[in-house]
Design an enzyme around this catalytic site. Structure first.
Site, PDB file in Angstrom:
ATOM      1  CG  ASP A 169     -30.356 -53.825 -17.188  1.00  0.00           C
ATOM      2  OD1 ASP A 169     -30.237 -52.446 -17.777  1.00  0.00           O
ATOM      3  OD2 ASP A 169     -29.130 -53.827 -16.606  1.00  0.00           O
ATOM      4  CG  ASP A 170     -33.178 -57.660 -15.797  1.00  0.00           C
ATOM      5  OD1 ASP A 170     -32.132 -57.920 -16.508  1.00  0.00           O
ATOM      6  OD2 ASP A 170     -32.996 -58.381 -14.548  1.00  0.00           O
ATOM      7  CG  HIS A 180     -29.994 -57.359 -20.045  1.00  0.00           C
ATOM      8  ND1 HIS A 180     -28.722 -56.780 -19.591  1.00  0.00           N
ATOM      9  CD2 HIS A 180     -30.592 -57.542 -18.957  1.00  0.00           C
ATOM     10  CE1 HIS A 180     -28.643 -56.917 -18.433  1.00  0.00           C
ATOM     11  NE2 HIS A 180     -29.757 -57.369 -17.960  1.00  0.00           N
ATOM     12  CG  HIS A 194     -30.348 -61.791 -17.635  1.00  0.00           C
ATOM     13  ND1 HIS A 194     -30.004 -62.184 -16.560  1.00  0.00           N
ATOM     14  CD2 HIS A 194     -30.431 -60.474 -17.635  1.00  0.00           C
ATOM     15  CE1 HIS A 194     -29.792 -61.127 -15.672  1.00  0.00           C
ATOM     16  NE2 HIS A 194     -30.040 -60.286 -16.311  1.00  0.00           N
ATOM     17  CG  HIS A 209     -32.991 -54.210 -12.664  1.00  0.00           C
ATOM     18  ND1 HIS A 209     -32.161 -53.849 -11.596  1.00  0.00           N
ATOM     19  CD2 HIS A 209     -32.274 -55.186 -13.115  1.00  0.00           C
ATOM     20  CE1 HIS A 209     -30.964 -53.983 -11.687  1.00  0.00           C
ATOM     21  NE2 HIS A 209     -31.013 -55.245 -12.743  1.00  0.00           N
TER      22      HIS A 209
END
Ligand SMILES: [Zn+2]
Length: 293
Positions: A56-57, A106, A110, A201
């Site tokens: 993620d991210d 995502h 966020h 991540h």
């Protein structure tokens, strides 16, 4: 004995013809994609052990190093990208897609999708999907909200954008354990089982280091590293998968010998990435000081 020579020449001719025909069939099969090639796409996760690593991210500064590690291991993974990071770094997102990885949304920036004004929810989905499609040519079918936080209203909006929500089965807290790879590794060793979706991540160099040294453990235990869609199959828009917490420990992974674990590259790992201001919405970043999950 002319007759015998003729016979030998005939046999020789047949062999040559056969070889030429066989080569032609293989070439045509490869060109038309009919030949069976061993790729993760061919893996039947109902028959073999699969695990879906998710990151993620990103895209971030360590994403390319991770992509090389995955490529070197014939592994596939799924990347849930933040829309505004993709808009700022479309080439980085395209490299993920070009490496054959699955890309999910995502959200645009966020936020905690359950606490922002409801009228702002659709744009978080649409802007992220637009940015990912512009960068990669592929519109995402999967979404993971910040922190995995979602409710029925947000899920209903996701459905309108053709998105299925994907959380995880294993959360090893890599962002909390950034300076303590062993703690994250312990969570992986005890939690992963066939069919697990694992949350990582790639915004942490320590996570990339950990994955580099942990993939051999998964492979030694017979696991195939696949995308979420390869593991779960097509998902209904508006459906949800997984949870936000770990379940009971599985303890099915066997440790491998220390000398089977590759040493980290002989270059110092970069320090943890500075926190990105990935949301403009005051107080709406659910991930805490390190942007969390
Ligand atoms: Zn996140």
């Amino acid at each position: 004995m002319p007759k015998r020579r003729d016979s030998r020449a005939w046999q020789y001719g047949l062999v040559v013809l056969g070889v030429v025909a066989a080569v032609a069939i293989v070439v045509v099969s490869l060109l038309t994609g009919h030949a069976k090639r061993e790729t993760p796409g061919d893996v039947d996760c109902t028959q073999v052990k699969c695990v879906a690593l998710t990151f993620d991210d990103g895209p971030g500064p360590y994403t390319d190093r991770l992509l090389q590690i995955l490529k070197d291991n014939d592994a596939k993974a799924t990347f849930f990208l933040i829309g505004n990071k993709v808009a700022a770094n479309p080439a980085g997102a395209k490299r993920i897609a070009d490496a054959g990885m699955e890309i999910g949304s995502h959200t645009w920036e966020h936020p905690n999708m359950t606490t922002i004004p409801p009228q702002d929810v659709p744009a978080q989905f649409s802007r992220a999907s637009d940015a990912i499609e512009a960068a990669t040519g592929q519109r995402p079918k999967l979404v993971r909200t910040a922190g995995g936080v979602i409710n029925d209203q947000v899920l209903a909006e996701a459905k309108k954008f053709g998105l299925a929500d994907i959380n995880w089965d294993v959360i090893p807290f890599d962002w909390i354990n950034d300076a303590n790879i062993a703690a994250t590794r312990y969570m992986l060793m005890t939690q992963i089982k066939p069919g697990s979706v694992v949350l990582f991540h790639d915004t942490y160099s320590s996570t990339v280091d950990l994955v580099y040294q942990f993939i051999p453990v998964l492979k030694a235990n017979g696991y195939h590293l696949v995308t979420v869609s390869q593991l779960l199959g097509p998902r209904e828009p508006g459906s949800t998968y997984g949870a936000r917490d770990n379940g009971p420990p599985a303890n099915v992974l066997q440790e491998i010998a220390a000398d089977e674990i590759p040493s980290l590259p002989n270059t110092p790992s970069p320090p943890p990435m500075p926190n990105f201001p990935i949301t403009d919405i005051p107080g709406a970043n659910s991930g805490g000081p390190n942007n969390g999950a």
